[in-house]
Design an enzyme around this catalytic site. Structure first.
Site, short mmCIF file in Angstrom:
data_model
loop_
_atom_site.label_atom_id
_atom_site.label_comp_id
_atom_site.label_asym_id
_atom_site.label_seq_id
_atom_site.Cartn_x
_atom_site.Cartn_y
_atom_site.Cartn_z
N SER A 147 0.86 -1.19 0.00
CA SER A 147 0.00 0.00 0.00
C SER A 147 0.88 1.23 0.00
O SER A 147 2.07 1.15 0.34
CB SER A 147 -0.86 -0.02 1.27
OG SER A 147 -1.37 1.27 1.57
N TYR A 160 -3.16 -0.22 10.08
CA TYR A 160 -3.03 -0.57 8.67
C TYR A 160 -1.64 -0.18 8.16
O TYR A 160 -0.97 -0.97 7.49
CB TYR A 160 -4.12 0.15 7.89
CG TYR A 160 -4.20 -0.16 6.43
CD1 TYR A 160 -3.63 0.68 5.47
CD2 TYR A 160 -4.88 -1.29 5.98
CE1 TYR A 160 -3.73 0.40 4.12
CE2 TYR A 160 -5.00 -1.57 4.61
CZ TYR A 160 -4.42 -0.72 3.70
OH TYR A 160 -4.53 -0.98 2.35
#
Ligand code: NAP
Ligand code: GCO
Length: 267
Positions: A147, A160
């Site tokens: 990501s 995250y």
């Protein structure tokens, strides 16, 4: 030499975790187009059935399984079942993932651990189950879906970002530990992609205007748009194919240029 043959996935067995929709399904469809046999797992029977219908409608004869990627015994059983029913896995995409957008001081340790479990511990568990078969076959491809948060933080995504940052380094460590067995482990770092995971960031406001985050991301992206799951198909086929046999430990950012751009001066 026919360079296009090096992008073929003919005869390969691919497992894409969490490919019941979104990015995982797009990657699975791309692999199928390149000749691979598709296996996927998800977390519910409902998702599995709906996904199989979608694959069939797209002309893909996928093998779907319900398996919690956090459950090591279930993952080991899944890999054994795929070996029995389809064949030894040549390509693994650790795609299954969750996000919880909660300010850190409001986030429970349980919520933090859950995100780490799915987004970081599970890629370890699934890779550990798949690598022995790759070593036996003499080749393997592992693609971890990282990501932008493997590089950047932002408010409310502490768990995250920690998970995806760790996944970047797990990618490099699998490269380091198993490269000698002709296993390439790379990452794909998608930018902001229009899927169900980011739907809350694109919701129309009560007055019909675009979500402030939606406006922010489009302004921050040189491509001036959200990514689509389809934007990841080509990069994924490249990293799954012989065309990338000397690419290892690399995180390929597919982000429309957002990581390269400081942003436009406010007018
Ligand atoms: P999504 O639409 O929310 O799909 C997530 C998938 O993961 C679903 O298939 C879900 O299965 C599965 N899953 C979740 N927890 C699971 C578990 N414990 N066991 C098995 N399967 C599980 O997400 P997405 O947007 O396609 O994202 C896919 C990956 O890309 C994630 O790792 C995400 O972090 C990453 N990513 C997304 C973006 C973005 O902008 N969308 C950008 C960068 C990275 P069910 O259908 O059964 O729930
Ligand atoms: C968020 C988004 C991002 C994207 C993606 C960006 O809340 O910031 O969900 O984290 O999902 O990971 O690369």
């Amino acid at each position: 030499m026919d360079i296009m043959k090096s992008f073929s996935l003919e005869g390969k067995v691919a497992l894409i975790t969490g490919a019941s929709h979104g990015i995982g399904m797009a990657i699975a469809n791309a692999f199928a187009s390149a000749g691979a046999t598709i296996c996927f797992n998800c977390s519910s029977e409902g998702s599995r059935v709906r996904a199989l219908e979608a694959y069939k409608a797209n002309g893909v004869d996928a093998h779907g399984y319900v398996c919690d990627v956090c459950d090591e015994e279930a993952v080991k059983a899944l890999v054994a079942q795929i070996k029995e029913e389809v064949g030894v896995i040549d390509i693994l995409v650790n795609n299954a993932g969750i996000i919880k957008r909660i300010p850190m001081l409001d986030m429970s340790a349980e919520d933090f651990r859950k995100v780490i479990d799915v987004d970081l511990n599970a890629p370890f568990i699934v890779s550990k189950a798949v690598i022995p078969g790759m070593i036996e076959k003499g080749h393997g491809k592992i693609i971890n879906i990282c990501s932008m948060m493997s590089e950047l933080g932002r408010e409310t995504v502490s768990a995250y970002a920690a998970a995806k940052g760790g996944l970047k380094m797990l990618t490099r460590n699998i490269c380091s530990e198993y490269g000698e067995y002709n296993i390439q482990c790379n990452g794909i770092g998608p930018g902001y992609i229009a899927t169900s995971q980011t739907a809350p960031l694109r919701e129309r406001q009560p007055d019909g205007s675009r979500h402030p985050f939606d406006q922010f991301i489009v302004a921050k992206t040189p491509a001036a748009r959200w990514g689509e799951a389809e934007d990841l198909m080509g990069p994924a086929v490249f990293l799954a194919s012989d065309a990338s046999n000397f690419v290892n430990g690399h995180i390929l950012y597919v982000d429309g240029g957002i990581l390269a751009y400081i942003g436009k001066q406010p007018t």
